[in-house]
Design a protein around this motif. Structure first.
Motif, PDB file in Angstrom:
ATOM      1  N   VAL A  46      22.394  71.163  32.938  1.00  0.00           N
ATOM      2  CA  VAL A  46      23.698  70.498  32.890  1.00  0.00           C
ATOM      3  C   VAL A  46      23.814  69.494  34.032  1.00  0.00           C
ATOM      4  O   VAL A  46      23.058  69.532  35.004  1.00  0.00           O
ATOM      5  CB  VAL A  46      24.889  71.504  32.990  1.00  0.00           C
ATOM      6  CG1 VAL A  46      24.802  72.583  31.920  1.00  0.00           C
ATOM      7  CG2 VAL A  46      25.006  72.108  34.383  1.00  0.00           C
ATOM      8  N   ASP A  47      24.760  68.588  33.861  1.00  0.00           N
ATOM      9  CA  ASP A  47      25.170  67.703  34.952  1.00  0.00           C
ATOM     10  C   ASP A  47      26.657  67.925  35.152  1.00  0.00           C
ATOM     11  O   ASP A  47      27.459  67.658  34.253  1.00  0.00           O
ATOM     12  CB  ASP A  47      24.885  66.245  34.592  1.00  0.00           C
ATOM     13  CG  ASP A  47      25.273  65.309  35.719  1.00  0.00           C
ATOM     14  OD1 ASP A  47      24.900  65.578  36.866  1.00  0.00           O
ATOM     15  OD2 ASP A  47      25.960  64.303  35.453  1.00  0.00           O
ATOM     16  N   LEU A  48      27.013  68.458  36.294  1.00  0.00           N
ATOM     17  CA  LEU A  48      28.379  68.924  36.564  1.00  0.00           C
ATOM     18  C   LEU A  48      29.070  68.009  37.567  1.00  0.00           C
ATOM     19  O   LEU A  48      28.557  67.751  38.653  1.00  0.00           O
ATOM     20  CB  LEU A  48      28.308  70.338  37.145  1.00  0.00           C
ATOM     21  CG  LEU A  48      29.612  70.953  37.665  1.00  0.00           C
ATOM     22  CD1 LEU A  48      30.588  71.202  36.528  1.00  0.00           C
ATOM     23  CD2 LEU A  48      29.316  72.263  38.412  1.00  0.00           C
ATOM     24  N   CYS A  49      30.260  67.545  37.209  1.00  0.00           N
ATOM     25  CA  CYS A  49      31.056  66.710  38.112  1.00  0.00           C
ATOM     26  C   CYS A  49      32.490  67.216  38.079  1.00  0.00           C
ATOM     27  O   CYS A  49      33.224  66.983  37.118  1.00  0.00           O
ATOM     28  CB  CYS A  49      30.962  65.243  37.671  1.00  0.00           C
ATOM     29  SG  CYS A  49      31.958  64.134  38.671  1.00  0.00           S
ATOM     30  N   VAL A  50      32.882  67.943  39.112  1.00  0.00           N
ATOM     31  CA  VAL A  50      34.202  68.569  39.206  1.00  0.00           C
ATOM     32  C   VAL A  50      35.135  67.657  40.005  1.00  0.00           C
ATOM     33  O   VAL A  50      34.808  67.292  41.137  1.00  0.00           O
ATOM     34  CB  VAL A  50      34.092  69.947  39.907  1.00  0.00           C
ATOM     35  CG1 VAL A  50      35.472  70.558  40.131  1.00  0.00           C
ATOM     36  CG2 VAL A  50      33.213  70.892  39.089  1.00  0.00           C
ATOM     37  N   VAL A  51      36.271  67.296  39.437  1.00  0.00           N
ATOM     38  CA  VAL A  51      37.213  66.388  40.096  1.00  0.00           C
ATOM     39  C   VAL A  51      38.567  67.066  40.268  1.00  0.00           C
ATOM     40  O   VAL A  51      39.296  67.265  39.297  1.00  0.00           O
ATOM     41  CB  VAL A  51      37.386  65.091  39.273  1.00  0.00           C
ATOM     42  CG1 VAL A  51      38.409  64.177  39.933  1.00  0.00           C
ATOM     43  CG2 VAL A  51      36.064  64.372  39.102  1.00  0.00           C
ATOM     44  N   PRO A  52      38.926  67.449  41.509  1.00  0.00           N
ATOM     45  CA  PRO A  52      40.241  68.046  41.752  1.00  0.00           C
ATOM     46  C   PRO A  52      41.319  66.968  41.809  1.00  0.00           C
ATOM     47  O   PRO A  52      41.102  65.907  42.396  1.00  0.00           O
ATOM     48  CB  PRO A  52      40.076  68.712  43.114  1.00  0.00           C
ATOM     49  CG  PRO A  52      38.974  67.982  43.788  1.00  0.00           C
ATOM     50  CD  PRO A  52      38.100  67.377  42.723  1.00  0.00           C
ATOM     51  N   LEU A  53      42.462  67.246  41.204  1.00  0.00           N
ATOM     52  CA  LEU A  53      43.614  66.325  41.255  1.00  0.00           C
ATOM     53  C   LEU A  53      44.728  66.963  42.076  1.00  0.00           C
ATOM     54  O   LEU A  53      44.867  68.189  42.101  1.00  0.00           O
ATOM     55  CB  LEU A  53      44.133  66.030  39.850  1.00  0.00           C
ATOM     56  CG  LEU A  53      43.134  65.411  38.869  1.00  0.00           C
ATOM     57  CD1 LEU A  53      43.839  65.051  37.564  1.00  0.00           C
ATOM     58  CD2 LEU A  53      42.497  64.169  39.470  1.00  0.00           C
ATOM     59  N   GLY A  54      45.516  66.130  42.723  1.00  0.00           N
ATOM     60  CA  GLY A  54      46.663  66.640  43.482  1.00  0.00           C
ATOM     61  C   GLY A  54      46.283  67.114  44.872  1.00  0.00           C
ATOM     62  O   GLY A  54      47.034  67.862  45.505  1.00  0.00           O
ATOM     63  N   VAL A  55      45.111  66.676  45.369  1.00  0.00           N
ATOM     64  CA  VAL A  55      44.678  67.077  46.718  1.00  0.00           C
ATOM     65  C   VAL A  55      44.401  65.858  47.585  1.00  0.00           C
ATOM     66  O   VAL A  55      43.745  65.963  48.627  1.00  0.00           O
ATOM     67  CB  VAL A  55      43.406  67.959  46.661  1.00  0.00           C
ATOM     68  CG1 VAL A  55      43.714  69.263  45.947  1.00  0.00           C
ATOM     69  CG2 VAL A  55      42.244  67.226  46.008  1.00  0.00           C
ATOM     70  N   GLY A  56      44.853  64.683  47.126  1.00  0.00           N
ATOM     71  CA  GLY A  56      44.601  63.472  47.883  1.00  0.00           C
ATOM     72  C   GLY A  56      43.340  62.787  47.416  1.00  0.00           C
ATOM     73  O   GLY A  56      42.715  63.202  46.430  1.00  0.00           O
ATOM     74  N   VAL A  57      42.949  61.771  48.182  1.00  0.00           N
ATOM     75  CA  VAL A  57      41.878  60.882  47.718  1.00  0.00           C
ATOM     76  C   VAL A  57      40.481  61.389  48.067  1.00  0.00           C
ATOM     77  O   VAL A  57      39.509  61.048  47.409  1.00  0.00           O
ATOM     78  CB  VAL A  57      42.124  59.461  48.276  1.00  0.00           C
ATOM     79  CG1 VAL A  57      41.845  59.397  49.766  1.00  0.00           C
ATOM     80  CG2 VAL A  57      41.313  58.410  47.535  1.00  0.00           C
ATOM     81  N   SER A  58      40.389  62.243  49.083  1.00  0.00           N
ATOM     82  CA  SER A  58      39.076  62.732  49.505  1.00  0.00           C
ATOM     83  C   SER A  58      38.807  64.107  48.908  1.00  0.00           C
ATOM     84  O   SER A  58      39.613  65.023  49.058  1.00  0.00           O
ATOM     85  CB  SER A  58      39.003  62.814  51.027  1.00  0.00           C
ATOM     86  OG  SER A  58      39.027  61.515  51.573  1.00  0.00           O
ATOM     87  N   VAL A  59      37.711  64.236  48.236  1.00  0.00           N
ATOM     88  CA  VAL A  59      37.421  65.473  47.519  1.00  0.00           C
ATOM     89  C   VAL A  59      36.120  66.111  48.004  1.00  0.00           C
ATOM     90  O   VAL A  59      35.639  67.058  47.399  1.00  0.00           O
ATOM     91  CB  VAL A  59      37.363  65.205  46.001  1.00  0.00           C
ATOM     92  CG1 VAL A  59      38.719  64.684  45.501  1.00  0.00           C
ATOM     93  CG2 VAL A  59      36.258  64.220  45.646  1.00  0.00           C
ATOM     94  N   GLY A  72      44.468  60.619  44.208  1.00  0.00           N
ATOM     95  CA  GLY A  72      45.303  60.235  45.337  1.00  0.00           C
ATOM     96  C   GLY A  72      46.703  59.830  44.931  1.00  0.00           C
ATOM     97  O   GLY A  72      47.420  59.180  45.693  1.00  0.00           O
ATOM     98  N   VAL A  73      47.126  60.211  43.728  1.00  0.00           N
ATOM     99  CA  VAL A  73      48.477  59.866  43.267  1.00  0.00           C
ATOM    100  C   VAL A  73      49.252  61.123  42.876  1.00  0.00           C
ATOM    101  O   VAL A  73      50.293  61.035  42.210  1.00  0.00           O
ATOM    102  CB  VAL A  73      48.448  58.902  42.055  1.00  0.00           C
ATOM    103  CG1 VAL A  73      47.840  57.570  42.479  1.00  0.00           C
ATOM    104  CG2 VAL A  73      47.707  59.499  40.873  1.00  0.00           C
ATOM    105  N   GLY A  74      48.727  62.284  43.255  1.00  0.00           N
ATOM    106  CA  GLY A  74      49.397  63.528  42.878  1.00  0.00           C
ATOM    107  C   GLY A  74      48.833  64.091  41.591  1.00  0.00           C
ATOM    108  O   GLY A  74      47.841  63.588  41.062  1.00  0.00           O
ATOM    109  N   VAL A  75      49.493  65.127  41.106  1.00  0.00           N
ATOM    110  CA  VAL A  75      48.931  65.912  40.011  1.00  0.00           C
ATOM    111  C   VAL A  75      49.261  65.321  38.644  1.00  0.00           C
ATOM    112  O   VAL A  75      48.540  65.543  37.678  1.00  0.00           O
ATOM    113  CB  VAL A  75      49.411  67.381  40.130  1.00  0.00           C
ATOM    114  CG1 VAL A  75      50.873  67.501  39.763  1.00  0.00           C
ATOM    115  CG2 VAL A  75      48.565  68.321  39.295  1.00  0.00           C
ATOM    116  N   SER A  76      50.329  64.530  38.558  1.00  0.00           N
ATOM    117  CA  SER A  76      50.751  63.979  37.270  1.00  0.00           C
ATOM    118  C   SER A  76      50.235  62.556  37.115  1.00  0.00           C
ATOM    119  O   SER A  76      50.474  61.718  37.982  1.00  0.00           O
ATOM    120  CB  SER A  76      52.278  64.005  37.143  1.00  0.00           C
ATOM    121  OG  SER A  76      52.724  65.340  37.068  1.00  0.00           O
ATOM    122  N   VAL A  77      49.528  62.302  36.046  1.00  0.00           N
ATOM    123  CA  VAL A  77      48.891  61.003  35.880  1.00  0.00           C
ATOM    124  C   VAL A  77      49.366  60.305  34.604  1.00  0.00           C
ATOM    125  O   VAL A  77      48.813  59.284  34.202  1.00  0.00           O
ATOM    126  CB  VAL A  77      47.352  61.157  35.882  1.00  0.00           C
ATOM    127  CG1 VAL A  77      46.889  61.760  37.213  1.00  0.00           C
ATOM    128  CG2 VAL A  77      46.871  62.024  34.726  1.00  0.00           C
TER     129      VAL A  77
END
Lengths: 101, 101, 101, 101
Positions: A5-18, C13-18
């Motif tokens: 697999v190729d896995l790319c996990v993107v968290p939202l709601g935590v700011g721009v740096s992940v 970087g815009v919060g949880v709602s997109v």
């Protein structure tokens, strides 16, 4: 069923740096004992289907525990029944073709 | 953990037309009892993580059984812990924004 | 070269709602005059390669203008030279297979 | 607009082995002069948006010319306006987090 697999996990709601969240996933993957290679836009992991998918789930759980309220992941999933193939075989196959005229 | 995925299963080594294999996946998804919506480049499925991922695995198994020696799948996987959200909620949220000035 | 894509733009970087950002992309797509269908995890768009890719770029530009400092997009891109195929043909082909025994 | 992409081109209708077609894409990418890194499930490429997208198009054209009647590509596309970031920076950021306690 063996899977790469190729896995790319993107968290939202935590700011721009992940980077912190991606590093936590790397620790989850490392702890699984599966073969993996990180690259600039994801991580290749290989092994038995259930083991690899358990790692994907554990990554989501870990990143939520760190406080990310939302995650969107992109996963490429490769299986084949004609022969056994590992991550390094795929790269080697392309490099062989690149070296032939 | 509730999940919404976008599943696109691509069989290799079976020629250029893959409608038969995609239809077989639709039957696997339908038989699972999970909510789903097919579109022109994949199928959205939602439900508990393990149930949805069992369907993804069953699709790979079914398509291999039909004779495809190789499969590459692209899967988007969305989870959130801040609130419950279903497929139709996501579309409705965008449409609400489209109707406001 | 005619192309069918599946576009999923994710602002970071815009919060949880997109939803607001996704709606802005829908307006960019609508303004292009290209055929499109939104679903719960992206939007299918079809047309000449350069026109469709110009829309993808315009979506990134628009979402950055709205204040999103970072975007990660997942794009599936389908082309074929054996015959002309449209989004609705793909769905119809699968449905034909589903209706045969 | 600087972009980092992850490109995975999958030719259909050419049999189960696609190493030759992937190698042809690598030659197209190499000839562009853009920075790139191949991995086991795709290739990361970075540079100005239009240059990178021209390479993606050229890969589709080249693989069709080689006889593939159909192609499905999965592309991840990352842009950011808050600061300049290169492929190696992304990997280094994760590794920094892995080394801190």
């Amino acid at each position: 069923m063996h899977v790469i697999v190729d896995l790319c996990v993107v968290p939202l709601g935590v700011g721009v740096s992940v980077g912190e969240h991606v590093a936590a996933c790397q620790r989850v993957i490392e702890a699984s004992g599966l073969e993996y290679r990180m690259h600039a836009y994801g991580t290749n992991i290989e092994g038995p289907w259930d083991d690899v998918m358990a790692v994907v789930k554990a990554c989501h759980q870990r990143v939520h525990e760190m406080g990310a309220p939302r995650i969107t992941t992109t996963l490429k999933v490769g299986t084949r029944t004609d022969r056994e193939q590992h991550m390094d075989d795929k790269v080697a196959s392309v490099e062989r073709h690149l070296q032939s005229p």
